[in-house]
Design a protein around this motif. Structure first.
Motif, PDB file in Angstrom:
ATOM      1  N   PHE A  19     -11.924 -73.999 -57.393  1.00 40.61           N
ATOM      2  CA  PHE A  19     -12.933 -74.142 -56.344  1.00 40.61           C
ATOM      3  C   PHE A  19     -12.733 -73.093 -55.254  1.00 40.61           C
ATOM      4  N   TYR A  20     -11.520 -73.023 -54.692  1.00 37.85           N
ATOM      5  CA  TYR A  20     -11.272 -72.081 -53.603  1.00 37.85           C
ATOM      6  C   TYR A  20     -11.319 -70.632 -54.084  1.00 37.85           C
ATOM      7  N   SER A  21     -10.906 -70.368 -55.313  1.00 40.08           N
ATOM      8  CA  SER A  21     -11.009 -69.004 -55.856  1.00 40.08           C
ATOM      9  C   SER A  21     -12.476 -68.571 -55.914  1.00 40.08           C
ATOM     10  N   THR A  22     -13.338 -69.473 -56.334  1.00 38.21           N
ATOM     11  CA  THR A  22     -14.774 -69.174 -56.374  1.00 38.21           C
ATOM     12  C   THR A  22     -15.322 -69.020 -54.964  1.00 38.21           C
ATOM     13  N   LEU A  23     -14.947 -69.935 -54.075  1.00 32.66           N
ATOM     14  CA  LEU A  23     -15.425 -69.882 -52.690  1.00 32.66           C
ATOM     15  C   LEU A  23     -15.052 -68.564 -52.017  1.00 32.66           C
ATOM     16  N   PHE A  24     -13.809 -68.111 -52.220  1.00 34.67           N
ATOM     17  CA  PHE A  24     -13.330 -66.891 -51.570  1.00 34.67           C
ATOM     18  C   PHE A  24     -13.620 -65.628 -52.376  1.00 34.67           C
ATOM     19  N   GLY A  25     -14.021 -65.784 -53.645  1.00 36.50           N
ATOM     20  CA  GLY A  25     -14.232 -64.615 -54.500  1.00 36.50           C
ATOM     21  C   GLY A  25     -12.941 -63.881 -54.778  1.00 36.50           C
ATOM     22  N   ALA A  26     -11.834 -64.616 -54.833  1.00 36.14           N
ATOM     23  CA  ALA A  26     -10.516 -64.003 -55.048  1.00 36.14           C
ATOM     24  C   ALA A  26      -9.571 -65.025 -55.645  1.00 36.14           C
ATOM     25  N   GLU A  27      -8.632 -64.544 -56.437  1.00 38.11           N
ATOM     26  CA  GLU A  27      -7.590 -65.391 -56.988  1.00 38.11           C
ATOM     27  C   GLU A  27      -6.470 -65.542 -55.957  1.00 38.11           C
TER      28      GLU A  27
END
Length: 156
Positions: A19-27
């Motif tokens: 979820f947060y990776s998608t939200l931030f556009g970063a791993e």
């Protein structure tokens, strides 16, 4: 340059990381079985999540991360001027990092940390007794050190 720090306790890291990776556009820049951290430049934030025994659910604490000892001294002076009790840690290990930090809570009990990270660690680390600063602090929350090695100073 300073960076805002937000630490959130989650129920299920395996669901929260995507979820947060998608939200931030970063791993995540750090990913462990019980912890993940994104060091983002836009917005400039150190965003961390954790699960397990050391995590309270929701926002655990906020913070100001600095990049030098000089910036840490400046932020510490601001903490002392805030006229609230300050929990001072010297060298500590927390969230898979070696840091120097101090803690304070705002008048409503929101816990803040000011810290300078000076290395990585292979273990999650200990947490201080932030309940000494705020009734809102979880007893086993992340990054809250044992009170014995820490020094609480106030209002001076």
């Amino acid at each position: 340059m300073k960076r805002l720090h937000v630490h959130v306790g989650v129920n299920d890291l395996s669901r929260s990381v995507p979820f947060y990776s998608t939200l931030f556009g970063a791993e995540p820049t750090v990913l462990k079985g019980d912890y993940a951290k994104w060091m983002l430049e836009d917005p400039r934030v150190n965003f961390a999540i954790s699960s397990g025994n050391h995590a309270a659910k929701g926002i655990e604490h906020l913070g100001i991360q600095v990049e030098s000892g000089e910036e840490l001294t400046e932020v510490y002076e601001h903490l002392k001027a805030a006229d609230r009790p300050v929990l001072e840690e010297v060298a500590t290990t927390c969230c898979y990092a070696k840091s120097e930090k101090s803690w304070i809570s705002d008048p409503d009990g929101v816990v803040w940390e000011a810290f300078f990270t000076n290395g990585e660690a292979t273990v999650y680390g200990d947490s201080p007794a932030l309940t000494a600063l705020s009734g809102n602090a979880a007893e086993n929350a992340c990054c809250t050190p044992a009170l014995a090695p820490a020094k609480i100073s106030c209002c001076g």
